[in-house]
Design a protein around this motif. Sequence first.
Motif, PDB file in Angstrom:
ATOM      1  N   SER A  24      38.689  55.905 -42.457  1.00 51.97           N
ATOM      2  CA  SER A  24      40.139  56.017 -42.306  1.00 51.97           C
ATOM      3  C   SER A  24      40.427  56.993 -41.184  1.00 51.97           C
ATOM      4  O   SER A  24      39.726  57.981 -40.992  1.00 51.97           O
ATOM      5  CB  SER A  24      40.779  56.517 -43.601  1.00 51.97           C
ATOM      6  OG  SER A  24      40.674  55.534 -44.611  1.00 51.97           O
ATOM      7  N   THR A  26      42.065  59.935 -39.041  1.00 52.47           N
ATOM      8  CA  THR A  26      42.532  61.290 -39.312  1.00 52.47           C
ATOM      9  C   THR A  26      43.357  61.755 -38.126  1.00 52.47           C
ATOM     10  O   THR A  26      43.438  61.065 -37.094  1.00 52.47           O
ATOM     11  CB  THR A  26      41.362  62.266 -39.515  1.00 52.47           C
ATOM     12  OG1 THR A  26      40.647  62.396 -38.274  1.00 52.47           O
ATOM     13  CG2 THR A  26      40.421  61.794 -40.620  1.00 52.47           C
ATOM     14  N   PHE A  27      43.910  62.943 -38.269  1.00 53.05           N
ATOM     15  CA  PHE A  27      44.656  63.549 -37.174  1.00 53.05           C
ATOM     16  C   PHE A  27      43.800  63.612 -35.908  1.00 53.05           C
ATOM     17  O   PHE A  27      44.278  63.394 -34.806  1.00 53.05           O
ATOM     18  CB  PHE A  27      45.112  64.959 -37.575  1.00 53.05           C
ATOM     19  CG  PHE A  27      45.668  65.744 -36.431  1.00 53.05           C
ATOM     20  CD1 PHE A  27      46.978  65.575 -36.027  1.00 53.05           C
ATOM     21  CD2 PHE A  27      44.877  66.653 -35.737  1.00 53.05           C
ATOM     22  CE1 PHE A  27      47.491  66.294 -34.956  1.00 53.05           C
ATOM     23  CE2 PHE A  27      45.378  67.373 -34.666  1.00 53.05           C
ATOM     24  CZ  PHE A  27      46.692  67.195 -34.278  1.00 53.05           C
ATOM     25  N   HIS A  29      41.419  61.651 -34.823  1.00 50.26           N
ATOM     26  CA  HIS A  29      41.312  60.375 -34.111  1.00 50.26           C
ATOM     27  C   HIS A  29      42.525  60.198 -33.193  1.00 50.26           C
ATOM     28  O   HIS A  29      42.396  59.769 -32.047  1.00 50.26           O
ATOM     29  CB  HIS A  29      41.238  59.202 -35.093  1.00 50.26           C
ATOM     30  CG  HIS A  29      39.956  59.140 -35.848  1.00 50.26           C
ATOM     31  ND1 HIS A  29      39.852  59.595 -37.140  1.00 50.26           N
ATOM     32  CD2 HIS A  29      38.727  58.681 -35.508  1.00 50.26           C
ATOM     33  CE1 HIS A  29      38.615  59.417 -37.561  1.00 50.26           C
ATOM     34  NE2 HIS A  29      37.905  58.864 -36.586  1.00 50.26           N
ATOM     35  N   ARG A 108      44.412  52.389 -43.402  1.00 43.40           N
ATOM     36  CA  ARG A 108      43.381  53.227 -42.772  1.00 43.40           C
ATOM     37  C   ARG A 108      43.863  53.873 -41.475  1.00 43.40           C
ATOM     38  O   ARG A 108      43.232  54.806 -40.977  1.00 43.40           O
ATOM     39  CB  ARG A 108      42.122  52.404 -42.503  1.00 43.40           C
ATOM     40  CG  ARG A 108      41.366  52.105 -43.787  1.00 43.40           C
ATOM     41  CD  ARG A 108      39.995  51.474 -43.596  1.00 43.40           C
ATOM     42  NE  ARG A 108      39.398  51.607 -42.303  1.00 43.40           N
ATOM     43  CZ  ARG A 108      38.975  50.578 -41.568  1.00 43.40           C
ATOM     44  NH1 ARG A 108      39.085  49.335 -42.014  1.00 43.40           N
ATOM     45  NH2 ARG A 108      38.406  50.782 -40.401  1.00 43.40           N
ATOM     46  N   THR A 109      44.959  53.377 -40.921  1.00 46.34           N
ATOM     47  CA  THR A 109      45.452  53.923 -39.653  1.00 46.34           C
ATOM     48  C   THR A 109      46.772  54.673 -39.815  1.00 46.34           C
ATOM     49  O   THR A 109      47.403  55.018 -38.814  1.00 46.34           O
ATOM     50  CB  THR A 109      45.621  52.792 -38.613  1.00 46.34           C
ATOM     51  OG1 THR A 109      46.506  51.803 -39.135  1.00 46.34           O
ATOM     52  CG2 THR A 109      44.282  52.180 -38.253  1.00 46.34           C
ATOM     53  N   GLU A 110      47.170  54.958 -41.033  1.00 47.29           N
ATOM     54  CA  GLU A 110      48.438  55.659 -41.283  1.00 47.29           C
ATOM     55  C   GLU A 110      48.496  56.996 -40.542  1.00 47.29           C
ATOM     56  O   GLU A 110      49.535  57.385 -40.011  1.00 47.29           O
ATOM     57  CB  GLU A 110      48.643  55.874 -42.784  1.00 47.29           C
ATOM     58  CG  GLU A 110      49.973  56.498 -43.132  1.00 47.29           C
ATOM     59  CD  GLU A 110      51.176  55.661 -42.725  1.00 47.29           C
ATOM     60  OE1 GLU A 110      52.211  56.256 -42.364  1.00 47.29           O
ATOM     61  OE2 GLU A 110      51.095  54.413 -42.751  1.00 47.29           O
ATOM     62  N   ALA A 111      47.398  57.704 -40.496  1.00 48.12           N
ATOM     63  CA  ALA A 111      47.370  59.009 -39.813  1.00 48.12           C
ATOM     64  C   ALA A 111      47.694  58.867 -38.325  1.00 48.12           C
ATOM     65  O   ALA A 111      48.269  59.781 -37.724  1.00 48.12           O
ATOM     66  CB  ALA A 111      46.014  59.673 -39.992  1.00 48.12           C
ATOM     67  N   LEU A 112      47.341  57.735 -37.724  1.00 51.33           N
ATOM     68  CA  LEU A 112      47.638  57.535 -36.308  1.00 51.33           C
ATOM     69  C   LEU A 112      49.143  57.421 -36.086  1.00 51.33           C
ATOM     70  O   LEU A 112      49.676  57.937 -35.094  1.00 51.33           O
ATOM     71  CB  LEU A 112      46.914  56.296 -35.780  1.00 51.33           C
ATOM     72  CG  LEU A 112      45.392  56.319 -35.890  1.00 51.33           C
ATOM     73  CD1 LEU A 112      44.797  55.044 -35.310  1.00 51.33           C
ATOM     74  CD2 LEU A 112      44.811  57.552 -35.218  1.00 51.33           C
ATOM     75  N   TYR A 113      49.844  56.761 -37.020  1.00 49.14           N
ATOM     76  CA  TYR A 113      51.307  56.694 -36.932  1.00 49.14           C
ATOM     77  C   TYR A 113      51.910  58.093 -37.051  1.00 49.14           C
ATOM     78  O   TYR A 113      52.859  58.429 -36.343  1.00 49.14           O
ATOM     79  CB  TYR A 113      51.879  55.801 -38.040  1.00 49.14           C
ATOM     80  CG  TYR A 113      51.608  54.339 -37.858  1.00 49.14           C
ATOM     81  CD1 TYR A 113      52.298  53.595 -36.901  1.00 49.14           C
ATOM     82  CD2 TYR A 113      50.683  53.678 -38.654  1.00 49.14           C
ATOM     83  CE1 TYR A 113      52.058  52.239 -36.745  1.00 49.14           C
ATOM     84  CE2 TYR A 113      50.430  52.324 -38.502  1.00 49.14           C
ATOM     85  CZ  TYR A 113      51.129  51.611 -37.539  1.00 49.14           C
ATOM     86  OH  TYR A 113      50.885  50.274 -37.377  1.00 49.14           O
ATOM     87  N   GLN A 114      51.351  58.908 -37.927  1.00 53.39           N
ATOM     88  CA  GLN A 114      51.855  60.268 -38.111  1.00 53.39           C
ATOM     89  C   GLN A 114      51.637  61.108 -36.854  1.00 53.39           C
ATOM     90  O   GLN A 114      52.496  61.907 -36.471  1.00 53.39           O
ATOM     91  CB  GLN A 114      51.199  60.916 -39.328  1.00 53.39           C
ATOM     92  CG  GLN A 114      51.602  60.266 -40.625  1.00 53.39           C
ATOM     93  CD  GLN A 114      50.791  60.749 -41.815  1.00 53.39           C
ATOM     94  OE1 GLN A 114      49.875  61.551 -41.666  1.00 53.39           O
ATOM     95  NE2 GLN A 114      51.131  60.255 -42.996  1.00 53.39           N
ATOM     96  N   VAL A 115      50.496  60.912 -36.207  1.00 55.59           N
ATOM     97  CA  VAL A 115      50.233  61.641 -34.962  1.00 55.59           C
ATOM     98  C   VAL A 115      51.224  61.193 -33.892  1.00 55.59           C
ATOM     99  O   VAL A 115      51.737  62.022 -33.127  1.00 55.59           O
ATOM    100  CB  VAL A 115      48.772  61.442 -34.496  1.00 55.59           C
ATOM    101  CG1 VAL A 115      48.549  62.037 -33.114  1.00 55.59           C
ATOM    102  CG2 VAL A 115      47.809  62.055 -35.493  1.00 55.59           C
TER     103      VAL A 115
END
Length: 145
Positions: A24, A26-27, A29, A108-115
């Motif tokens: 998954s 992370t920040f 990535h 698995r890519t939710e953190a990329l949206y947050q970044v």
Amino acid sequence: MWCTPVIDLVLLTLTVIDLKGGKSATFFHGAAAYYIGMTMAFGQVLIRWADERFAYQFADGALPTRQPKYGRAHAARERKGWYRHLIGWAIGNILLVSMIVLVGNQERTEALYQVMQLWGLLLAIDFVWSFSYSVFPKKEKNTAV
């Protein structure tokens, strides 16, 4: 210095391999994508800055030029820096969206949206800061006593 694009490519490749391997996001990535974007946007300026100082210190080079600290010239410099930030942000977003599409799993890519959201906020803050000098130019302090 010539290795910077190679290092960026290796970083991007390893990030994609890590995500495609089932991890998954992370920040970090997402930060990798923005790191690449920012090195592409600011790299040439930073290398020129370092070269000038190295040449002055060790190779009998000219005294590095001082950047404007006040007035319109300072405001123009701040805006130019923000435009570079915008370019780096856009490159980072292109890379992040590409990673999201390649992985193909929103959970698995939710953190990329947050970044992306965080960096969008940072870009907006930088815009207000940088363009404030166009509205309220920094004035030289009166040192006369």
